[in-house]
Design a protein around this motif. Structure first.
Motif, mmCIF file in Angstrom:
data_model
loop_
_atom_site.group_PDB
_atom_site.id
_atom_site.type_symbol
_atom_site.label_atom_id
_atom_site.label_comp_id
_atom_site.label_asym_id
_atom_site.label_seq_id
_atom_site.Cartn_x
_atom_site.Cartn_y
_atom_site.Cartn_z
ATOM 1 N N CYS A 192 39.310 38.645 27.148
ATOM 2 C CA CYS A 192 39.613 40.126 27.656
ATOM 3 C C CYS A 192 40.417 40.105 29.149
ATOM 4 O O CYS A 192 41.334 41.548 28.913
ATOM 5 N N LEU A 193 40.686 38.996 29.568
ATOM 6 C CA LEU A 193 42.205 38.901 30.486
ATOM 7 C C LEU A 193 43.106 39.352 30.368
ATOM 8 O O LEU A 193 43.925 40.118 31.073
ATOM 9 N N ARG A 194 43.475 38.923 29.300
ATOM 10 C CA ARG A 194 44.721 39.272 28.189
ATOM 11 C C ARG A 194 45.200 41.176 28.256
ATOM 12 O O ARG A 194 45.888 41.691 27.881
ATOM 13 N N LEU A 195 43.631 41.108 28.015
ATOM 14 C CA LEU A 195 43.648 42.749 28.019
ATOM 15 C C LEU A 195 43.414 43.420 28.677
ATOM 16 O O LEU A 195 44.253 44.665 28.856
ATOM 17 N N TRP A 196 42.651 43.044 29.726
ATOM 18 C CA TRP A 196 43.099 44.067 30.937
ATOM 19 C C TRP A 196 44.185 44.095 31.638
ATOM 20 O O TRP A 196 45.176 45.300 32.568
ATOM 21 N N GLN A 197 45.190 43.163 31.403
ATOM 22 C CA GLN A 197 46.500 42.352 32.606
ATOM 23 C C GLN A 197 47.700 43.588 31.353
ATOM 24 O O GLN A 197 47.794 44.003 31.737
ATOM 25 N N LEU A 241 36.958 48.202 31.809
ATOM 26 C CA LEU A 241 37.605 47.032 31.994
ATOM 27 C C LEU A 241 37.689 46.970 32.956
ATOM 28 O O LEU A 241 36.487 45.342 33.402
ATOM 29 N N GLN A 242 37.476 47.176 34.559
ATOM 30 C CA GLN A 242 37.374 46.298 35.885
ATOM 31 C C GLN A 242 36.221 46.116 36.394
ATOM 32 O O GLN A 242 35.763 45.739 37.066
ATOM 33 N N ASN A 243 35.581 47.152 36.409
ATOM 34 C CA ASN A 243 34.117 47.893 36.191
ATOM 35 C C ASN A 243 33.379 46.640 35.816
ATOM 36 O O ASN A 243 31.848 46.888 35.758
ATOM 37 N N ILE A 244 33.831 45.893 34.136
ATOM 38 C CA ILE A 244 32.619 45.357 33.747
ATOM 39 C C ILE A 244 32.916 43.604 33.251
ATOM 40 O O ILE A 244 32.151 43.454 32.848
ATOM 41 N N LEU A 245 34.456 43.559 33.873
ATOM 42 C CA LEU A 245 35.070 42.466 33.757
ATOM 43 C C LEU A 245 33.497 40.821 34.672
ATOM 44 O O LEU A 245 33.451 42.074 35.642
ATOM 45 N N PRO A 246 33.091 40.072 33.987
ATOM 46 C CA PRO A 246 32.780 39.542 35.083
ATOM 47 C C PRO A 246 33.147 39.056 36.399
ATOM 48 O O PRO A 246 34.376 38.851 36.132
ATOM 49 N N VAL A 247 32.704 39.061 37.215
ATOM 50 C CA VAL A 247 33.663 39.032 38.922
ATOM 51 C C VAL A 247 34.072 37.489 39.283
ATOM 52 O O VAL A 247 35.081 37.571 39.201
ATOM 53 N N PRO A 248 33.818 36.211 38.518
ATOM 54 C CA PRO A 248 34.949 35.106 38.586
ATOM 55 C C PRO A 248 35.918 35.439 38.029
ATOM 56 O O PRO A 248 36.747 35.110 38.367
ATOM 57 N N HIS A 249 36.089 36.253 36.889
ATOM 58 C CA HIS A 249 37.016 36.159 36.259
ATOM 59 C C HIS A 249 38.288 37.229 36.721
ATOM 60 O O HIS A 249 38.905 36.746 35.918
ATOM 61 N N PHE A 250 37.880 38.715 37.068
ATOM 62 C CA PHE A 250 38.651 39.646 37.363
ATOM 63 C C PHE A 250 38.919 38.988 38.883
ATOM 64 O O PHE A 250 40.213 39.238 38.924
ATOM 65 N N LEU A 251 38.941 38.044 39.574
ATOM 66 C CA LEU A 251 38.982 37.739 40.701
ATOM 67 C C LEU A 251 39.684 36.803 40.870
ATOM 68 O O LEU A 251 41.145 36.234 41.700
ATOM 69 N N ALA A 252 40.135 35.806 39.216
ATOM 70 C CA ALA A 252 40.613 34.767 39.433
ATOM 71 C C ALA A 252 42.328 35.547 38.642
ATOM 72 O O ALA A 252 43.024 35.429 38.562
ATOM 73 N N SER A 253 41.941 36.010 37.746
ATOM 74 C CA SER A 253 43.083 37.544 37.382
ATOM 75 C C SER A 253 44.020 38.354 38.633
ATOM 76 O O SER A 253 44.396 38.255 38.150
ATOM 77 N N VAL A 254 42.990 38.614 39.479
ATOM 78 C CA VAL A 254 43.342 38.952 40.527
ATOM 79 C C VAL A 254 44.120 38.022 41.286
ATOM 80 O O VAL A 254 45.658 38.342 41.818
ATOM 81 N N SER A 255 44.235 37.037 41.531
ATOM 82 C CA SER A 255 44.257 35.833 42.226
ATOM 83 C C SER A 255 45.474 35.506 41.443
ATOM 84 O O SER A 255 46.903 35.331 42.525
#
Length: 359
Positions: A192-197, A241-255
């Motif tokens: 999911c993170l790869r897809l978002w990125q 995706l940004q609305n449904i990604l779990p917060v920890p994973h979303f923030l890890a990707s942002v960081s």
């Protein structure tokens, strides 16, 4: 005939699900769906009626082609298990990104890009199906750069690209896909993170290409429609995706995005904006608030980046970009403060918020 074709494709997809690994199955399924979509795109080169001459097939979802033909590939993807659907969506997105790169390139071998997997068809083969269909090898050897395609071939390759993007959008907006993303763990999280990125990169590339081509005034009307449709589809995917990604994973990707020096400025700016939008939905007393507070130092670091000295036109552009980036980070920090700072000072969150916002 149509019912027989549906049955054959369904059985073929079912067989691909039995391959030894999930990766093999998703690669093979992505290849099948991409090739079906390429043949559908080739079909728009067939004789059209007067009603079709306005090139509305690029964006008009009510066209006969979209209703009757393009539904084949969408139906196949819908019949795949949800985890496979996400993996296939990632592969389809990568195909679309490579096609957009070839559309913007003047090189004749710009689509000669290898997939890296034995079960994943090369993008050059997918492009050839859209351009010349299931024709002889002799005709298939005549592949040239995008600028040398006929008008109909250009429509086919553009239609294929935007169809790939819209299919990814539709696949990630289904209730089952949203549920999988929200509850993803282990390998599903990475996927999911790869897809978002990848979506972030594709969206930024599409925006940049559209802006450049519009500025150069080199686009036909149907090409303008394509770039609008492409950026709209990638933006919708990102929002999903940004609305449904779990917060920890979303923030890890942002960081990860903000801390990497090699990350493109456009991507960094878009990431900050998405972060600002996501935090606006967080309550100060929710468990997620503490997680978002940990992202504040990353935003502060974007504000503190030194601006380059102005020595020429290039450095002036870099200087302006740095200012825009700092403004975006400051707006995001304001959004964080509005959403996360608690209404009362007698709480642990208030102390943590103070530590984050007050140097």
């Amino acid at each position: 005939v149509k019912k027989t074709r549906h049955s054959l494709l369904d059985h073929f997809l079912q067989a691909l699900r039995q391959l030894p690994t999930k990766q093999d199955s998703s690669d093979a399924a992505a290849s099948l769906i991409a090739c079906v979509m390429a043949l559908e795109s080739y079909n728009i080169q067939l004789p059209r009626t007067d009603d079709d001459n306005d090139d509305s097939t690029m964006t008009n979802s009510n066209s006969a082609l979209k209703k009757n033909e393009a539904s084949e590939s969408i139906r196949l993807l819908a019949n795949a298990p949800t985890p496979m659907r996400i993996a296939v969506s990632l592969s389809l997105l990568q195909y679309a990104e490579k096609l957009m790169s070839s559309i913007c390139s003047q090189s004749a071998n710009s689509v000669e890009l290898h997939s890296g997997s034995k079960l994943k068809v090369n993008i050059s083969e997918v492009a050839l199906l859209a351009l010349v269909g299931p024709n002889s090898d002799e005709e298939r050897k005549q592949l040239t750069s995008y600028s040398e395609y006929t008008g109909d071939q250009k429509r086919s390759i553009l239609y294929l690209t935007v169809s790939l993007l819209q299919t990814v959008r539709d696949a990630t907006s289904t209730p089952s896909a949203k549920k999988l993303v929200r509850k993803s763990q282990g390998n599903d999280v990475d996927l999911c993170l790869r897809l978002w990125q990848e979506l972030m990169q594709t969206h930024v590339n599409a925006l940049r290409a559209h802006s450049k081509l519009i500025a150069n005034d080199v686009l036909e009307d149907f090409e303008k429609r394509f770039w609008v449709a492409a950026t709209t589809a990638t933006s919708a995917c990102l929002e999903n995706l940004q609305n449904i990604l779990p917060v920890p994973h979303f923030l890890a990707s942002v960081s990860s995005t903000l801390s990497e020096d090699s990350v493109d400025d456009y991507i960094r700016k878009k990431t900050i904006r998405l972060l600002s939008e996501r935090v606006a939905e967080v309550n100060s007393d929710s468990p997620e608030a503490l997680l978002f507070l940990e992202a504040v130092p990353e935003l502060v670091s974007q504000v503190c980046v030194a601006r380059p000295k102005i020595t020429d036109e290039t450095s002036l552009v870099s200087y302006r970009r740095a200012i825009v980036m700092q403004q975006g980070a400051l707006i995001a920090i304001e959004s964080f403060a509005r959403s996360l700072y608690p209404p009362t000072d007698d709480s642990k969150l208030a102390k943590k918020a103070s530590d984050a916002f007050i140097p």
